[in-house]
Design a protein around this motif. Sequence first.
Motif, PDB file in Angstrom:
ATOM      1  N   TYR A 126       0.776  -1.317  -0.013  1.00  0.00           N
ATOM      2  CA  TYR A 126      -0.018   0.073  -0.095  1.00  0.00           C
ATOM      3  C   TYR A 126       0.764   1.211  -0.068  1.00  0.00           C
ATOM      4  CZ  TYR A 126      -4.166  -2.965   1.327  1.00  0.00           C
ATOM      5  OH  TYR A 126      -5.113  -3.862   1.257  1.00  0.00           O
ATOM      6  N   ALA A 127       1.978   1.179   0.740  1.00  0.00           N
ATOM      7  CA  ALA A 127       2.854   2.428   0.749  1.00  0.00           C
ATOM      8  C   ALA A 127       3.667   2.662  -0.539  1.00  0.00           C
ATOM      9  CB  ALA A 127       3.853   2.285   1.975  1.00  0.00           C
ATOM     10  N   ILE A 131      -0.788   5.047  -1.322  1.00  0.00           N
ATOM     11  CA  ILE A 131      -1.955   5.490  -0.477  1.00  0.00           C
ATOM     12  C   ILE A 131      -1.423   6.251   0.722  1.00  0.00           C
ATOM     13  CG2 ILE A 131      -3.806   4.450   0.699  1.00  0.00           C
ATOM     14  CD1 ILE A 131      -3.736   2.019  -1.451  1.00  0.00           C
ATOM     15  N   GLU A 132      -2.096   7.083   0.949  1.00  0.00           N
ATOM     16  CA  GLU A 132      -1.620   8.020   2.203  1.00  0.00           C
ATOM     17  C   GLU A 132      -1.825   7.600   3.481  1.00  0.00           C
ATOM     18  OE1 GLU A 132      -1.460  12.882   3.404  1.00  0.00           O
ATOM     19  OE2 GLU A 132      -2.710  12.051   1.943  1.00  0.00           O
ATOM     20  N   TRP A 133      -3.093   6.966   3.702  1.00  0.00           N
ATOM     21  CA  TRP A 133      -3.569   6.717   5.155  1.00  0.00           C
ATOM     22  C   TRP A 133      -3.716   5.231   5.123  1.00  0.00           C
ATOM     23  CZ3 TRP A 133      -2.725  10.143   8.984  1.00  0.00           C
ATOM     24  CH2 TRP A 133      -2.548  11.406   8.357  1.00  0.00           C
ATOM     25  N   TYR A 134      -3.259   4.311   6.303  1.00  0.00           N
ATOM     26  CA  TYR A 134      -3.419   3.067   6.491  1.00  0.00           C
ATOM     27  C   TYR A 134      -3.828   2.772   8.052  1.00  0.00           C
ATOM     28  CZ  TYR A 134      -2.406  -1.860   6.307  1.00  0.00           C
ATOM     29  OH  TYR A 134      -2.490  -3.318   6.258  1.00  0.00           O
ATOM     30  N   LEU A 135      -4.975   2.297   7.992  1.00  0.00           N
ATOM     31  CA  LEU A 135      -5.468   2.118   9.296  1.00  0.00           C
ATOM     32  C   LEU A 135      -5.798   0.614   9.768  1.00  0.00           C
ATOM     33  CD1 LEU A 135      -6.873   3.392  12.071  1.00  0.00           C
ATOM     34  CD2 LEU A 135      -9.182   2.881  11.007  1.00  0.00           C
ATOM     35  N   LEU A 136      -5.003   0.084  10.625  1.00  0.00           N
ATOM     36  CA  LEU A 136      -4.899  -1.153  11.185  1.00  0.00           C
ATOM     37  C   LEU A 136      -5.698  -1.292  12.357  1.00  0.00           C
ATOM     38  CD1 LEU A 136      -1.093  -2.659  10.681  1.00  0.00           C
ATOM     39  CD2 LEU A 136      -3.308  -3.380   9.656  1.00  0.00           C
ATOM     40  N   ILE A 137      -6.635  -2.278  12.511  1.00  0.00           N
ATOM     41  CA  ILE A 137      -7.335  -2.459  13.735  1.00  0.00           C
ATOM     42  C   ILE A 137      -7.177  -3.738  14.472  1.00  0.00           C
ATOM     43  CG2 ILE A 137      -9.891  -2.421  14.663  1.00  0.00           C
ATOM     44  CD1 ILE A 137     -10.581  -0.823  12.074  1.00  0.00           C
ATOM     45  N   GLU A 138      -6.909  -3.896  15.686  1.00  0.00           N
ATOM     46  CA  GLU A 138      -6.830  -5.115  16.421  1.00  0.00           C
ATOM     47  C   GLU A 138      -8.258  -5.772  16.741  1.00  0.00           C
ATOM     48  OE1 GLU A 138      -3.561  -5.573  19.049  1.00  0.00           O
ATOM     49  OE2 GLU A 138      -2.671  -3.632  18.434  1.00  0.00           O
ATOM     50  N   GLN A 139      -8.313  -6.802  16.466  1.00  0.00           N
ATOM     51  CA  GLN A 139      -9.798  -7.427  16.650  1.00  0.00           C
ATOM     52  C   GLN A 139      -9.872  -7.697  18.175  1.00  0.00           C
ATOM     53  OE1 GLN A 139     -11.785 -10.668  14.621  1.00  0.00           O
ATOM     54  NE2 GLN A 139     -10.415 -10.414  13.158  1.00  0.00           N
ATOM     55  N   ALA A 143      -7.662  -1.757  19.535  1.00  0.00           N
ATOM     56  CA  ALA A 143      -6.590  -0.505  19.149  1.00  0.00           C
ATOM     57  C   ALA A 143      -6.529  -0.193  17.736  1.00  0.00           C
ATOM     58  CB  ALA A 143      -5.371  -1.217  19.658  1.00  0.00           C
ATOM     59  N   LEU A 144      -6.447   1.029  17.372  1.00  0.00           N
ATOM     60  CA  LEU A 144      -6.549   1.620  16.332  1.00  0.00           C
ATOM     61  C   LEU A 144      -5.096   1.983  15.883  1.00  0.00           C
ATOM     62  CD1 LEU A 144      -9.837   3.757  16.362  1.00  0.00           C
ATOM     63  CD2 LEU A 144      -9.402   1.357  15.667  1.00  0.00           C
ATOM     64  N   HIS A 145      -4.413   1.606  14.778  1.00  0.00           N
ATOM     65  CA  HIS A 145      -3.093   2.139  14.640  1.00  0.00           C
ATOM     66  C   HIS A 145      -3.278   2.774  13.207  1.00  0.00           C
ATOM     67  CE1 HIS A 145      -1.121  -0.513  17.493  1.00  0.00           C
ATOM     68  NE2 HIS A 145      -2.174  -1.347  17.300  1.00  0.00           N
ATOM     69  N   LEU A 146      -2.828   4.166  13.171  1.00  0.00           N
ATOM     70  CA  LEU A 146      -3.017   4.826  11.948  1.00  0.00           C
ATOM     71  C   LEU A 146      -1.585   5.321  11.678  1.00  0.00           C
ATOM     72  CD1 LEU A 146      -4.939   6.663  10.246  1.00  0.00           C
ATOM     73  CD2 LEU A 146      -4.663   8.486  11.727  1.00  0.00           C
ATOM     74  N   TYR A 147      -1.303   5.110  10.321  1.00  0.00           N
ATOM     75  CA  TYR A 147      -0.251   5.283   9.611  1.00  0.00           C
ATOM     76  C   TYR A 147      -0.289   6.264   8.467  1.00  0.00           C
ATOM     77  CZ  TYR A 147       1.331   0.988  12.087  1.00  0.00           C
ATOM     78  OH  TYR A 147       1.561  -0.017  12.942  1.00  0.00           O
ATOM     79  N   ARG A 148       0.725   7.109   8.283  1.00  0.00           N
ATOM     80  CA  ARG A 148       0.777   8.112   7.148  1.00  0.00           C
ATOM     81  C   ARG A 148       2.067   7.539   6.094  1.00  0.00           C
ATOM     82  NH1 ARG A 148      -0.503  14.307   7.322  1.00  0.00           N
ATOM     83  NH2 ARG A 148      -1.285  14.607   5.054  1.00  0.00           N
ATOM     84  N   CYS A 149       1.682   7.767   4.985  1.00  0.00           N
ATOM     85  CA  CYS A 149       2.771   7.337   4.244  1.00  0.00           C
ATOM     86  C   CYS A 149       3.755   8.838   3.770  1.00  0.00           C
ATOM     87  CB  CYS A 149       2.198   6.948   2.651  1.00  0.00           C
ATOM     88  SG  CYS A 149       3.556   6.327   1.579  1.00  0.00           S
ATOM     89  N   LYS A 150       5.028   8.465   3.989  1.00  0.00           N
ATOM     90  CA  LYS A 150       5.717   9.506   3.718  1.00  0.00           C
ATOM     91  C   LYS A 150       7.082   8.985   2.709  1.00  0.00           C
ATOM     92  CE  LYS A 150       8.410  13.360   5.287  1.00  0.00           C
ATOM     93  NZ  LYS A 150       9.055  14.345   6.418  1.00  0.00           N
ATOM     94  N   ASP A 151       7.524   9.253   1.873  1.00  0.00           N
ATOM     95  CA  ASP A 151       8.643   8.784   1.206  1.00  0.00           C
ATOM     96  C   ASP A 151       8.566   7.227   0.791  1.00  0.00           C
ATOM     97  OD1 ASP A 151       9.916  11.256   1.180  1.00  0.00           O
ATOM     98  OD2 ASP A 151      10.848  11.049   2.939  1.00  0.00           O
ATOM     99  N   GLY A 152       7.439   6.793   0.390  1.00  0.00           N
ATOM    100  CA  GLY A 152       7.143   5.495   0.045  1.00  0.00           C
ATOM    101  C   GLY A 152       7.255   4.579   1.316  1.00  0.00           C
ATOM    102  N   GLN A 153       7.076   4.915   2.601  1.00  0.00           N
ATOM    103  CA  GLN A 153       7.063   3.965   3.803  1.00  0.00           C
ATOM    104  C   GLN A 153       5.907   4.638   4.705  1.00  0.00           C
ATOM    105  OE1 GLN A 153      10.854   3.556   5.506  1.00  0.00           O
ATOM    106  NE2 GLN A 153      11.609   2.273   3.883  1.00  0.00           N
ATOM    107  N   TYR A 154       5.179   3.859   5.513  1.00  0.00           N
ATOM    108  CA  TYR A 154       4.254   4.216   6.488  1.00  0.00           C
ATOM    109  C   TYR A 154       5.141   4.398   7.802  1.00  0.00           C
ATOM    110  CZ  TYR A 154      -0.002   3.243   3.496  1.00  0.00           C
ATOM    111  OH  TYR A 154      -0.740   3.329   2.696  1.00  0.00           O
TER     112      TYR A 154
END
Length: 183
Positions: A126-127, A131-139, A143-154
């Motif tokens: 995805y990075a 794709i600028e924003w990535y949200l991972l949710i732990e079932q 917990a919500l882990h929000l990542y932002r893409c910068k220079d091809g990496q989250y």
Amino acid sequence: MTAAVFDSHDGPWTEEEYLALGETPQRVELFDGSLHVTPAPTPRHQNISGELRSVLRTPAREAGLHVLEGVNVRLKPGRIPIPDLVVTGPIDFDELNIEAGDVRLVCEILSPSNSATDKVLKMHYYAAAGIEWYLLIEQDNGALHLYRCKDGQYHEHSVTRVGEILELTEPVKVTIRPEELLP
């Protein structure tokens, strides 16, 4: 889709062969010539996905965006995952794939059986697709882990746990409370 479809296929899968499979009861994704097949999500997983879509729906509409579950996202030729949920800009609703450039936020709900795929493989892909924003949710704990893409990496932007509030300002303005996503 039957096992015979897989057994009779030789060599890497092309994007055309993958799309020719049509709709399937399993989640079938294409990663660089290989198919990744997973069983249907659990009811807990689907509850979280449905609740998240409900929270995002109105703010997305107000921003002129769309919230979709379980759709093909073409990251590049031959690389088509099916994220749990995406927020997109304007798209053609009759196309088989949504192009990565149209995805503003991609969400994955971590399943115990494939968490490495979401945390490593998909995160990298995805990075790389921008794709600028990535949200991972732990079932298990919400917990919500929000990542932002910068220079091809989250890069981790925030972690929100039960009892806390995630205030998104991009790509939509919305407040998300983890406990409201859990069954």
